[in-house]
Design a protein around this motif. Structure first.
Motif, PDB file in Angstrom:
ATOM      1  N   MET A  65       0.829  -1.210   0.000  1.00 22.24           N
ATOM      2  CA  MET A  65       0.000   0.000   0.000  1.00 22.24           C
ATOM      3  C   MET A  65       0.862   1.258   0.000  1.00 22.24           C
ATOM      4  N   LYS A  66       1.916   1.241   0.801  1.00 21.80           N
ATOM      5  CA  LYS A  66       2.829   2.390   0.862  1.00 21.80           C
ATOM      6  C   LYS A  66       3.541   2.583  -0.487  1.00 21.80           C
ATOM      7  N   MET A  67       3.863   1.496  -1.148  1.00 16.47           N
ATOM      8  CA  MET A  67       4.473   1.579  -2.468  1.00 16.47           C
ATOM      9  C   MET A  67       3.492   2.203  -3.462  1.00 16.47           C
ATOM     10  N   ALA A  68       2.226   1.774  -3.391  1.00 18.62           N
ATOM     11  CA  ALA A  68       1.191   2.331  -4.262  1.00 18.62           C
ATOM     12  C   ALA A  68       1.021   3.824  -4.008  1.00 18.62           C
ATOM     13  N   GLU A  69       1.033   4.205  -2.729  1.00 22.52           N
ATOM     14  CA  GLU A  69       0.909   5.622  -2.374  1.00 22.52           C
ATOM     15  C   GLU A  69       2.067   6.432  -2.967  1.00 22.52           C
ATOM     16  N   LYS A  70       3.255   5.902  -2.890  1.00 21.39           N
ATOM     17  CA  LYS A  70       4.454   6.597  -3.379  1.00 21.39           C
ATOM     18  C   LYS A  70       4.355   6.901  -4.876  1.00 21.39           C
ATOM     19  N   PHE A  71       3.782   5.953  -5.629  1.00 20.14           N
ATOM     20  CA  PHE A  71       3.726   6.117  -7.084  1.00 20.14           C
ATOM     21  C   PHE A  71       2.339   6.548  -7.577  1.00 20.14           C
ATOM     22  N   GLY A  72       1.458   6.909  -6.651  1.00 22.70           N
ATOM     23  CA  GLY A  72       0.135   7.394  -7.037  1.00 22.70           C
ATOM     24  C   GLY A  72      -0.746   6.350  -7.692  1.00 22.70           C
ATOM     25  N   ILE A  73      -0.641   5.110  -7.233  1.00 19.02           N
ATOM     26  CA  ILE A  73      -1.424   4.008  -7.800  1.00 19.02           C
ATOM     27  C   ILE A  73      -2.586   3.663  -6.852  1.00 19.02           C
ATOM     28  N   PRO A  74      -3.820   3.571  -7.341  1.00 22.64           N
ATOM     29  CA  PRO A  74      -4.947   3.202  -6.476  1.00 22.64           C
ATOM     30  C   PRO A  74      -4.825   1.772  -5.966  1.00 22.64           C
ATOM     31  N   ILE A 102      -4.947  -0.675   9.900  1.00 28.30           N
ATOM     32  CA  ILE A 102      -6.158   0.151   9.977  1.00 28.30           C
ATOM     33  C   ILE A 102      -5.784   1.620  10.110  1.00 28.30           C
ATOM     34  N   PHE A 103      -4.813   1.899  10.986  1.00 27.38           N
ATOM     35  CA  PHE A 103      -4.357   3.267  11.209  1.00 27.38           C
ATOM     36  C   PHE A 103      -3.768   3.874   9.934  1.00 27.38           C
ATOM     37  N   GLU A 104      -2.897   3.107   9.271  1.00 26.99           N
ATOM     38  CA  GLU A 104      -2.223   3.619   8.081  1.00 26.99           C
ATOM     39  C   GLU A 104      -3.175   3.760   6.896  1.00 26.99           C
ATOM     40  N   MET A 105      -4.141   2.870   6.794  1.00 29.12           N
ATOM     41  CA  MET A 105      -5.078   2.934   5.674  1.00 29.12           C
ATOM     42  C   MET A 105      -5.994   4.153   5.763  1.00 29.12           C
ATOM     43  N   THR A 106      -6.305   4.587   6.983  1.00 26.39           N
ATOM     44  CA  THR A 106      -7.183   5.750   7.125  1.00 26.39           C
ATOM     45  C   THR A 106      -6.533   7.003   6.541  1.00 26.39           C
ATOM     46  N   LYS A 107      -5.195   7.045   6.526  1.00 22.51           N
ATOM     47  CA  LYS A 107      -4.521   8.255   6.039  1.00 22.51           C
ATOM     48  C   LYS A 107      -3.663   8.013   4.791  1.00 22.51           C
ATOM     49  N   LEU A 108      -3.936   6.917   4.097  1.00 25.39           N
ATOM     50  CA  LEU A 108      -3.199   6.624   2.868  1.00 25.39           C
ATOM     51  C   LEU A 108      -3.627   7.599   1.764  1.00 25.39           C
ATOM     52  N   LYS A 109      -2.662   8.227   1.130  1.00 18.71           N
ATOM     53  CA  LYS A 109      -2.955   9.296   0.159  1.00 18.71           C
ATOM     54  C   LYS A 109      -3.131   8.762  -1.261  1.00 18.71           C
ATOM     55  N   THR A 110      -3.924   7.738  -1.401  1.00 18.14           N
ATOM     56  CA  THR A 110      -4.284   7.201  -2.710  1.00 18.14           C
ATOM     57  C   THR A 110      -5.625   6.494  -2.561  1.00 18.14           C
ATOM     58  N   PRO A 111      -6.452   6.435  -3.609  1.00 19.39           N
ATOM     59  CA  PRO A 111      -7.772   5.792  -3.480  1.00 19.39           C
ATOM     60  C   PRO A 111      -7.673   4.329  -3.069  1.00 19.39           C
TER      61      PRO A 111
END
Length: 317
Positions: free
Chosen positions: A143-152, A181-190
């Protein structure tokens, strides 16, 4: 084809229809009218049975051995574009939790989900779809990798629960799920979540925090399985049907309680009865959900997600 107890009338009619076709092939008797009559009866029986399913019957369908699993959906939706990624970079690669990059059309997605096995050997290999802490940490890494590259992110939920073994607790099962759960609430990608089978307890919720959450028609999503609930409250598994009713675990119940965003209709007979149609429906749902989310800024996305979950359980007399 395997049949559940409430599907036996359908089994009888399908056997009659098969015999009717065989008679027509092996003799000169015209059985067209008889076959059509049985077909009408079969169609009517299917509609009546699947239209009035109880919560427990939906639980049974969600566990059907022929039901498609996470990798089935991903491979059907993404084809050859899917590339599985492995490991949590700490302990090992959890085979019960799979994830990787894939495309729907020209859009890339990070797919994550629990994977069950098809026979005794693969069920043991996949730990019956019950992830260990390293599985949730692998999911978070992706998920963090997806967030880094703007991938949903797309998560597919199908688990009887997180693995409850001693070694899992020693490696921090509770912390791993809570961290996700904590990290997913603030993940900056859909994040788009689909319950494709069983959605049990923190095992499902560990990858279940989404901007859009959907349930397939014959699935369930709740804090505990009906059998475990029955064994706690009644000291017996015999009351699992009453427990399933009381838990309000079906898609209809969850939609009324505003805990999910939508229900994905399944082909008559369940997802396993027409896999291609089930894959198409899930793919369309993911695409439509992403279209609604793609233009939101990261700030608005996180703000709306947090507001959504903060409002759950709040009510006025």
């Amino acid at each position: 084809m395997e049949y559940l107890d409430f599907e036996l009338p359908i089994k009888d009619l399908e056997e009659q229809l098969e015999k009717c076709y065989d008679i027509g092939k092996d003799s000169d008797i015209d059985v067209t009218a008889t076959c059509k009559k049985i077909e009408k009866k079969l169609e009517k029986a299917k509609k009546e049975i699947y239209k009035n399913l109880t919560p427990w019957q939906r639980v049974q369908l969600s566990r059907h051995p022929n039901r498609p699993y996470t990798l089935d959906y991903i491979k059907a939706i993404c084809g050859d574009t899917f590339m599985e990624l492995h490991g949590d970079r700490s302990v090992k690669d959890d085979k019960a939790m799979i994830g990787g990059l894939g495309k729907i059309g020209d859009q890339s997605y990070m797919f994550i989900g629990q994977q069950k096995g098809y026979n005794t050997k693969t069920r043991q290999y996949r730990n019956f779809g019950m992830a260990n802490p390293e599985g949730y940490r692998k999911a978070l890494r992706l998920m963090k990798m997806a967030e880094k590259f703007g991938i949903p992110v797309v998560t597919l939920l199908d688990t009887p629960g997180a693995y409850p073994g001693l070694e899992a607790e020693e490696r921090g099962q509770g912390e791993a799920i809570a961290r996700n759960i904590f990290e997913m609430t603030k993940l900056k990608t859909p994040i788009i979540t689909v319950v494709i089978g069983e959605g049990a307890s923190g095992g499902a919720l560990g990858i279940g925090v989404g901007d859009k959450v959907f349930m397939m028609e014959n699935t369930w999503y709740t804090v505990i399985s009906p059998e475990s609930c029955s064994s706690i409250l009644w000291r017996s598994w015999e009351f699992k049907e009453q427990a399933a009713e009381a838990l309000k675990l079906t898609g209809d119940d969850m939609k009324k309680l505003k805990l999910i965003d939508g229900i994905i209709k399944e082909p008559v007979g369940g997802a396993h009865s027409n896999r291609e149609e089930a894959y198409r429906l899930v793919q369309n749902t993911i695409t439509e959900a992403f279209e609604e989310l793609k233009d939101l800024s990261a700030k608005d996305l996180v703000s709306q997600r947090m507001d959504k979950y903060a409002e759950m359980g709040v009510y006025k007399d």
